[in-house]
Design an enzyme around this catalytic site. Sequence first.
Site, PDB file in Angstrom:
ATOM      1  N   HIS A  11       0.820  -1.219   0.000  1.00  0.00           N
ATOM      2  CA  HIS A  11       0.000   0.000   0.000  1.00  0.00           C
ATOM      3  C   HIS A  11       0.854   1.269   0.000  1.00  0.00           C
ATOM      4  O   HIS A  11       0.544   2.220  -0.724  1.00  0.00           O
ATOM      5  CB  HIS A  11      -0.970   0.011   1.189  1.00  0.00           C
ATOM      6  CG  HIS A  11      -1.944  -1.144   1.171  1.00  0.00           C
ATOM      7  ND1 HIS A  11      -2.789  -1.422   2.217  1.00  0.00           N
ATOM      8  CD2 HIS A  11      -2.191  -2.101   0.226  1.00  0.00           C
ATOM      9  CE1 HIS A  11      -3.517  -2.493   1.912  1.00  0.00           C
ATOM     10  NE2 HIS A  11      -3.164  -2.928   0.723  1.00  0.00           N
TER      11      HIS A  11
ATOM     12  N   HIS B 166      -9.267  -1.876  -5.150  1.00  0.00           N
ATOM     13  CA  HIS B 166      -8.188  -2.196  -4.217  1.00  0.00           C
ATOM     14  C   HIS B 166      -7.188  -3.166  -4.837  1.00  0.00           C
ATOM     15  O   HIS B 166      -5.982  -3.092  -4.563  1.00  0.00           O
ATOM     16  CB  HIS B 166      -8.718  -2.751  -2.890  1.00  0.00           C
ATOM     17  CG  HIS B 166      -7.599  -2.945  -1.919  1.00  0.00           C
ATOM     18  ND1 HIS B 166      -7.052  -1.901  -1.198  1.00  0.00           N
ATOM     19  CD2 HIS B 166      -6.832  -4.028  -1.629  1.00  0.00           C
ATOM     20  CE1 HIS B 166      -6.022  -2.332  -0.505  1.00  0.00           C
ATOM     21  NE2 HIS B 166      -5.860  -3.626  -0.739  1.00  0.00           N
TER      22      HIS B 166
ATOM     23  N   ASP C  53      -3.159  -2.709  -5.019  1.00  0.00           N
ATOM     24  CA  ASP C  53      -2.151  -3.725  -4.659  1.00  0.00           C
ATOM     25  C   ASP C  53      -1.189  -3.987  -5.821  1.00  0.00           C
ATOM     26  O   ASP C  53       0.031  -4.086  -5.623  1.00  0.00           O
ATOM     27  CB  ASP C  53      -2.838  -5.056  -4.316  1.00  0.00           C
ATOM     28  CG  ASP C  53      -3.398  -5.086  -2.901  1.00  0.00           C
ATOM     29  OD1 ASP C  53      -3.013  -4.246  -2.072  1.00  0.00           O
ATOM     30  OD2 ASP C  53      -4.229  -5.985  -2.640  1.00  0.00           O
TER      31      ASP C  53
ATOM     32  N   HIS D  92      -0.924 -11.384  -5.100  1.00  0.00           N
ATOM     33  CA  HIS D  92       0.458 -10.939  -4.900  1.00  0.00           C
ATOM     34  C   HIS D  92       1.479 -11.878  -5.548  1.00  0.00           C
ATOM     35  O   HIS D  92       2.481 -11.432  -6.082  1.00  0.00           O
ATOM     36  CB  HIS D  92       0.761 -10.802  -3.409  1.00  0.00           C
ATOM     37  CG  HIS D  92      -0.057  -9.730  -2.749  1.00  0.00           C
ATOM     38  ND1 HIS D  92       0.049  -8.411  -3.106  1.00  0.00           N
ATOM     39  CD2 HIS D  92      -0.989  -9.785  -1.779  1.00  0.00           C
ATOM     40  CE1 HIS D  92      -0.784  -7.691  -2.374  1.00  0.00           C
ATOM     41  NE2 HIS D  92      -1.425  -8.503  -1.559  1.00  0.00           N
TER      42      HIS D  92
END
Length: 301
Positions: free
Chosen positions: A77, A233, A237, A260
């Site tokens: 973030h 969001h 990321d 991720h």
Amino acid sequence: MQSEQTICRPVESSGVGLHSGATVHMRILPAPAGSGVVFRRTDLDGFELEAVSRNVARVSYATSLMKKGVFISTTEHVLSALIGCGIDNAIVELDNLEVPILDGSAQPFVEAISRAGIKRQRRSRTYLRIRRELELREGNKFIGVYPSDRYSVAYTINFPHPLIGKETFRVELSNGNYIREIAPARTFGSREDEAAMRHMGLIRGAARENCIVLTRTGIENPPLRYSDEFVRHKILDLIGDLALLGKRILGNVVADRAGHAMHTALVSRILRDRTLWEQTTAEEAQETESSRVQSQLQPVL
Ligand SMILES: [Zn+2]
């Protein structure tokens, strides 16, 4: 040509880590041209970890960096906010192992950067311009990058929840779009998965103030900041994970149900194959980044 940028003066903030629950004090400091973003552990004699792909350690639920056994968790973030505000060089000081979650979005970091002010440096920014496409697939997950003279990101999620389902969002990182469309989007988690995640030692710092809490049919802490806050969001990321390229990218990134692990896999595949990209100091767009960001910060704050 666009200059590299840092912040004018140090800014600080405190909070808890989402996964560790540990209290952490953070300072963001100016850094010299050419230094990139560097994390510094003040509780470990100022040990420094560069925010680059070779230091990626863990990628489940959050991105963590490690160097010589020293860990920094949940880097995405703050890195996303730095890229979104056009900051090339900064030191992020922490006195614990995890970046504070704050409100679960990048907004508090953007506000901190705005308080600090943005400073142009005497060095041209070098971009990593994508020349050839690269696509990675894993089951029904996908991530790809395509040549472009701009930086844009498109994301699709498909999440079995009455408020989410299939969401797609696309953004070009120019004209303050990041600050308006992406930075305020918060992370999310479901009440149903909470016990299992806590059992794994994760989300010890989770609270209604720092994430959207999904119930079976709705959310516990309305209102949403955007009706499609969830996919926004994911873009937040992804931009934070792509920061680990160490240079600002010029390319069109497309992701579908990635996470991720796939974001950081894309970064290391790009860096490994020198035929995929070139370095350039060409201007990204007409207007300079700092004037865009400065003019956009005002209405937001
Ligand atoms: Zn996140």
